[in-house]
Design an enzyme around this catalytic site. Structure first.
Site, PDB file in Angstrom:
ATOM      1  N   LYS A  27      -1.105   4.624   4.130  1.00 17.61           N
ATOM      2  CA  LYS A  27      -0.095   4.430   3.089  1.00 17.61           C
ATOM      3  C   LYS A  27       1.286   4.651   3.719  1.00 17.61           C
ATOM      4  CE  LYS A  27       0.220   5.716  -1.791  1.00 17.61           C
ATOM      5  NZ  LYS A  27      -0.074   6.801  -2.730  1.00 17.61           N
TER       6      LYS A  27
HETATM    7  C1  E4P Z   1       0.140   6.029  -6.120  1.00 17.65           C
HETATM    8  O1  E4P Z   1      -0.196   5.641  -5.046  1.00 17.65           O
HETATM    9  C2  E4P Z   1       1.157   7.059  -6.348  1.00 17.65           C
HETATM   10  O2  E4P Z   1       0.882   8.093  -5.471  1.00 17.65           O
HETATM   11  C3  E4P Z   1       1.107   7.578  -7.744  1.00 17.65           C
HETATM   12  O3  E4P Z   1       0.530   6.638  -8.618  1.00 17.65           O
HETATM   13  C4  E4P Z   1       2.434   8.079  -8.264  1.00 17.65           C
HETATM   14  O4  E4P Z   1       2.265   8.455  -9.604  1.00 17.65           O
HETATM   15  P1  E4P Z   1       3.298   9.403 -10.389  1.00 17.65           P
HETATM   16  O5  E4P Z   1       4.515   8.597 -10.705  1.00 17.65           O
HETATM   17  O6  E4P Z   1       2.570   9.807 -11.625  1.00 17.65           O
HETATM   18  O7  E4P Z   1       3.596  10.546  -9.458  1.00 17.65           O
END
Ligand code: E4P
Length: 217
Positions: A87
């Site tokens: 990622k």
């Molecule tokens: C996904 O890859 C992200 O890490 C995540 O969905 C972020 O979500 P949040 O806005 O609830 O922190």
């Protein structure tokens, strides 16, 4: 549409996996910290534990922002397990790194995406997944679902293979709307996945069926 769970909590991952509808996991440094996972050795072991629990892709985020460092860190993460997807944040060095990983057959998830232009760059670099954060957009009075729709449309125009992974999902209607506009993946907290089960008419209907069965015995 694939269902990923957005957590680093092993129990929650196991629970979602046991439902038989889980296709993968996304994590991020905040989610890892929330579980109290500290230190490189523990972080690596935790990724391995997650990979053993699910049969699909597991996003593991780099915490470096310089091209050479991202490559080094990403290669290390990718070598941990075939399920690992590296990622990478949507920054210039991140896009360069995604291109490198794509050329070297390493799966990537381009994260922190908030515009169609960013999603276009991710696709051109060959990202496996692009992660637009719809809940965080909604929080700023901007329609997150419209962005998903726009990206799906753009990718279809040019047959880009990058999968649209709707992230920052907050409630079940986000999931339904993502399905309507053709997102490839949604990544959700466990409670949001479980909320899809809810319908009072199902509960009332089942109670009646079971009561009538009892009466007939
Ligand atoms: C996904 O890859 C992200 O890490 C995540 O969905 C972020 O979500 P949040 O806005 O609830 O922190």
């Amino acid at each position: 549409m694939k269902f990923f769970i957005d957590t680093a909590n092993l129990k929650q991952i196991q629970e979602a996996q046991s439902l038989g509808i889980l296709d993968g996991v996304t994590t991020n440094p905040s989610l890892m910290a929330k579980e109290g996972i500290k230190g490189q050795a523990n972080i690596i072991q935790h990724y391995l534990d997650i990979c053993k629990t699910v049969s699909g892709d597991v996003s593991a985020e780099v915490i470096t922002t310089d091209y050479e460092e991202i490559i080094k860190e990403g290669k290390k993460l990718a070598s941990l397990h075939p399920h690992i997807v590296v990622k990478v944040p949507m920054i210039k060095d991140g896009i360069k790194a995604i291109k490198y990983f794509s050329d070297h057959h390493i799966k990537t998830n381009c994260t922190l995406v908030f515009s169609a232009g960013q999603a276009l760059l991710a696709a051109k670099a060959g990202a496996t997944y692009v992660s637009p954060f719809i809940g965080r957009l909604d929080d700023t009075s901007t329609d997150g679902i419209s962005l998903i729709q726009q990206i799906v449309h753009i990718y279809q125009n040019y047959d880009y293979q990058t999968q649209v992974l709707a992230a920052s999902i907050r409630h079940p209607m986000h999931i339904i709307m993502c399905a309507e506009v053709g997102a490839d993946v949604v990544t959700c907290p466990l409670d949001v996945i479980l909320s899809l089960f809810n319908h009072p008419l199902t509960d009332i209907g089942l109670a009646k069926f079971l009561a009538d069965y009892k009466k007939s015995q």
